[in-house]
Design a protein around this motif. Structure first.
Motif, PDB file in Angstrom:
ATOM      1  N   SER A   9      77.227 -93.573 116.099  1.00 58.00           N
ATOM      2  CA  SER A   9      77.335 -94.752 116.957  1.00 58.00           C
ATOM      3  C   SER A   9      76.453 -95.877 116.427  1.00 58.00           C
ATOM      4  O   SER A   9      75.330 -95.640 115.989  1.00 58.00           O
ATOM      5  N   THR A  10      76.971 -97.107 116.508  1.00 55.66           N
ATOM      6  CA  THR A  10      76.166 -98.245 116.056  1.00 55.66           C
ATOM      7  C   THR A  10      75.030 -98.540 117.041  1.00 55.66           C
ATOM      8  O   THR A  10      74.043 -99.153 116.666  1.00 55.66           O
ATOM      9  N   SER A  11      75.179 -98.097 118.285  1.00 59.35           N
ATOM     10  CA  SER A  11      74.130 -98.384 119.268  1.00 59.35           C
ATOM     11  C   SER A  11      73.267 -97.169 119.609  1.00 59.35           C
ATOM     12  O   SER A  11      72.084 -97.310 119.895  1.00 59.35           O
ATOM     13  N   ASP A  57      85.537 -94.961 118.550  1.00 60.28           N
ATOM     14  CA  ASP A  57      85.079 -96.225 117.965  1.00 60.28           C
ATOM     15  C   ASP A  57      83.556 -96.289 118.056  1.00 60.28           C
ATOM     16  O   ASP A  57      82.986 -96.316 119.155  1.00 60.28           O
ATOM     17  N   SER A  59      81.518 -98.550 117.733  1.00 57.07           N
ATOM     18  CA  SER A  59      80.867 -99.770 118.226  1.00 57.07           C
ATOM     19  C   SER A  59      81.102-100.047 119.706  1.00 57.07           C
ATOM     20  O   SER A  59      80.583-101.017 120.235  1.00 57.07           O
TER      21      SER A  59
ATOM     22  N   SER B  62      75.312-103.153 122.642  1.00 52.27           N
ATOM     23  CA  SER B  62      74.927-102.951 121.240  1.00 52.27           C
ATOM     24  C   SER B  62      73.756-103.841 120.839  1.00 52.27           C
ATOM     25  O   SER B  62      73.023-103.518 119.914  1.00 52.27           O
TER      26      SER B  62
END
Lengths: 156, 93
Positions: A9-11, A57, A59, B62
């Motif tokens: 995960s990007t986060s 996904d 993001s 994010s």
């Protein structure tokens, strides 16, 4: 044996989960209509926050709180289409916490204040993991978080 | 606005590949069946503002994972305090 899934995960960094723990959104979410598989993630230090992360996904992630932690006693009204999306029996009123879990998504206002729309919670059928976001015709019910960490209803 | 009258079972075709059929008419609602290519997103009108909120919410997460907003930290602290206090109140009774 449950199928194990992995996603970077990007986060949230490296995620690993059992496929059985995923939530299934048959209609996706508004704005993310093709997003049907979501993993609910809790970080112990940030409870009761729940992260709803896309299973496909890297993001896409949402931050949510149980509805009752924002507005204790608030009842959600499910329409026939909602019962159908959640595969609930329309003859039986679901009990919050036993049959369904309601999560309010958190987001920003234009001026950066944290806001939630209590009339559009994500409702999860706890028996089959089907989930659905309500979009009532009555319009939004915005609440904002002040600096002391208290929710305030936004007067329209 | 193009206005057209239809009965139950009758259809409207848009752009040659999107079909709307009137399935049922009740006193206050009509039920529509919609056939559209997979690439066409079909949503209720009232879902459009929620869609915008969701897109903003996802983008916001994010950018706020590394530093938790102060209001959120205060909220979590309040909720933690409440959950710790609850059993104490019960014991007092």
């Amino acid at each position: 044996m449950p199928q194990s899934c992995v996603l970077r995960s990007t986060s949230l960094g490296e995620l690993e989960w059992d496929a059985e723990s995923e939530l299934w959104f048959p209609q996706g979410l508004p704005g993310f209509e093709r997003l049907s598989r979501i993993v609910p993630i809790e970080i112990p230090a940030r409870r009761p926050l729940v992260y709803l992360h896309s299973a496909t996904d890297a993001s896409i992630c949402f931050m949510a709180l149980p509805l009752h932690s924002i507005a204790p006693g608030l009842q959600v009204e499910l329409l026939p289409d909602d019962y159908r999306a959640l595969d609930l029996d329309p003859a039986i009123e679901p009990v919050a916490g036993e049959d369904i879990l309601c999560l309010a998504l958190l987001g920003p206002t234009e001026c950066g204040v944290i806001q939630t729309n209590l009339s559009s919670p994500v409702v999860i059928n706890l028996h089959n993991h089907r989930a659905h976001q309500l979009t009532p015709e009555t319009g939004p019910d915005y609440w904002r978080l002040d600096d002391s960490g208290t929710w305030e209803a936004v007067c329209s | 606005m193009f206005v057209i009258r239809r009965r139950v079972g009758e259809r409207i075709v848009i752009a040659g590949n999107i079909e709307l059929e009137v399935l049922e008419i009740s006193k206050t609602r009509i039920k529509l069946g919609i056939c559209a290519p997979a690439a066409v997103t079909v949503t209720r009108g009232e879902a459009l503002p929620v869609a915008a909120e969701n897109r903003a919410a996802s983008a916001w997460v994010s950018t706020h994972m590394d530093h938790q907003p102060a209001q959120l930290a205060a909220l979590l602290e309040n909720l933690r305090r409440e959950s710790v206090q609850a059993p104490v109140c019960e014991a007092d009774q």
